[in-house]
Design a protein around this motif. Sequence first.
Motif, PDB file in Angstrom:
ATOM      1  N   GLU A 193      -2.187   6.467  -6.377  1.00  0.00           N
ATOM      2  CA  GLU A 193      -3.122   6.868  -7.362  1.00  0.00           C
ATOM      3  C   GLU A 193      -3.765   6.525  -8.128  1.00  0.00           C
ATOM      4  N   MET A 194      -3.375   5.832  -8.995  1.00  0.00           N
ATOM      5  CA  MET A 194      -3.378   5.098 -10.127  1.00  0.00           C
ATOM      6  C   MET A 194      -4.485   4.565 -10.055  1.00  0.00           C
ATOM      7  N   GLU A 195      -5.585   4.763 -10.248  1.00  0.00           N
ATOM      8  CA  GLU A 195      -6.839   4.850 -10.217  1.00  0.00           C
ATOM      9  C   GLU A 195      -7.058   2.504 -10.836  1.00  0.00           C
ATOM     10  N   PHE A 196      -6.756   2.028 -10.012  1.00  0.00           N
ATOM     11  CA  PHE A 196      -6.983   0.444 -10.601  1.00  0.00           C
ATOM     12  C   PHE A 196      -8.915   0.280 -10.201  1.00  0.00           C
ATOM     13  N   VAL A 197      -9.114  -0.724 -11.204  1.00  0.00           N
ATOM     14  CA  VAL A 197     -10.904  -0.892 -11.397  1.00  0.00           C
ATOM     15  C   VAL A 197     -11.052  -2.088  -9.605  1.00  0.00           C
ATOM     16  N   LYS A 198     -11.494  -1.416  -8.246  1.00  0.00           N
ATOM     17  CA  LYS A 198     -11.142  -3.174  -7.609  1.00  0.00           C
ATOM     18  C   LYS A 198     -12.455  -3.678  -7.821  1.00  0.00           C
ATOM     19  N   GLY A 199     -11.254  -5.582  -7.089  1.00  0.00           N
ATOM     20  CA  GLY A 199     -12.382  -6.390  -6.893  1.00  0.00           C
ATOM     21  C   GLY A 199     -12.240  -7.403  -8.678  1.00  0.00           C
ATOM     22  N   LYS A 200     -11.674  -6.507  -9.607  1.00  0.00           N
ATOM     23  CA  LYS A 200     -11.356  -7.985 -10.188  1.00  0.00           C
ATOM     24  C   LYS A 200     -10.187  -7.916 -10.151  1.00  0.00           C
ATOM     25  N   ASP A 201      -9.013  -7.235  -9.589  1.00  0.00           N
ATOM     26  CA  ASP A 201      -7.860  -7.884 -10.054  1.00  0.00           C
ATOM     27  C   ASP A 201      -7.358  -8.997  -7.888  1.00  0.00           C
ATOM     28  N   LYS A 202      -6.814  -9.858  -8.349  1.00  0.00           N
ATOM     29  CA  LYS A 202      -6.661 -10.714  -7.374  1.00  0.00           C
ATOM     30  C   LYS A 202      -5.870 -10.494  -6.015  1.00  0.00           C
ATOM     31  N   LYS A 203      -4.752  -9.527  -6.278  1.00  0.00           N
ATOM     32  CA  LYS A 203      -3.670  -9.015  -4.913  1.00  0.00           C
ATOM     33  C   LYS A 203      -4.426  -7.526  -5.162  1.00  0.00           C
ATOM     34  N   SER A 204      -4.175  -6.424  -3.895  1.00  0.00           N
ATOM     35  CA  SER A 204      -4.780  -5.326  -4.108  1.00  0.00           C
ATOM     36  C   SER A 204      -2.994  -4.741  -4.805  1.00  0.00           C
ATOM     37  N   GLY A 205      -3.022  -3.148  -4.454  1.00  0.00           N
ATOM     38  CA  GLY A 205      -1.727  -2.524  -4.510  1.00  0.00           C
ATOM     39  C   GLY A 205      -0.953  -2.680  -3.530  1.00  0.00           C
ATOM     40  N   LYS A 206      -1.332  -2.609  -2.135  1.00  0.00           N
ATOM     41  CA  LYS A 206      -0.280  -2.705  -1.103  1.00  0.00           C
ATOM     42  C   LYS A 206       0.157  -4.481  -0.962  1.00  0.00           C
ATOM     43  N   GLU A 207      -0.799  -5.210  -1.946  1.00  0.00           N
ATOM     44  CA  GLU A 207       0.075  -6.862  -1.487  1.00  0.00           C
ATOM     45  C   GLU A 207       1.135  -7.003  -2.673  1.00  0.00           C
ATOM     46  N   LEU A 208       0.935  -5.755  -3.634  1.00  0.00           N
ATOM     47  CA  LEU A 208       1.704  -6.187  -4.482  1.00  0.00           C
ATOM     48  C   LEU A 208       2.482  -5.575  -4.023  1.00  0.00           C
TER      49      LEU A 208
END
Length: 188
Positions: free
Chosen positions: A62-77
């Motif tokens: 539910e934590m709101e991370f900036v999309k597209g800026k980070d290399k791995k998605s939350g699911k991948e992490l």
Amino acid sequence: TERVKAEIEITKTKAYLENIFMTSVDGVIIGDSEGKIAGVNKAVEKIFNCSSDELVGKHTTEMEFVKGKDKKSGKELIEQLLREGTISGVERTLIKADGNSVVLEMNIALLRDAEGNMTGSVASIRDITDRKQAEEKLVETRDYLENILESSLDGIVVSDNMGYIIRVNKAFRDMLGYREEGEIIGKH
């Protein structure tokens, strides 16, 4: 009396560990086995600009991370964490409760019981926003100076303290008839 002494020792140890947890300069987030936030320290409250009550019980997704800026998605992490047991040095940009963003460096480890069953996770986080901004400014300044050097009509040669050439601009190469910078780099 042995039992009372043991209970006193357990209470002291628990208070000591809670003090370490709460006063750590780095943010510490404890997650339960379902991925929900079970506890945070004061550094997390400061980094996110919100109270622990606003975070505890939330699922980490539910934590709101900036999309597209980070290399791995939350699911991948999460998949990497489950596969490897630890993740270190991950940078993520998070939107705080006040709408501002913060760049975090995170280290995450799974917690396991004596039988090896996953019981939760612990994440240490650090606000590296200022460092990232300084790095961006440094790159911007370097690029600006590189542009000045390369576009100068005057020939410019840069040498090290021993007199060996480490950098020349196009005008200098043209003056001496060199096509590539590599042809002259390292010469005295």
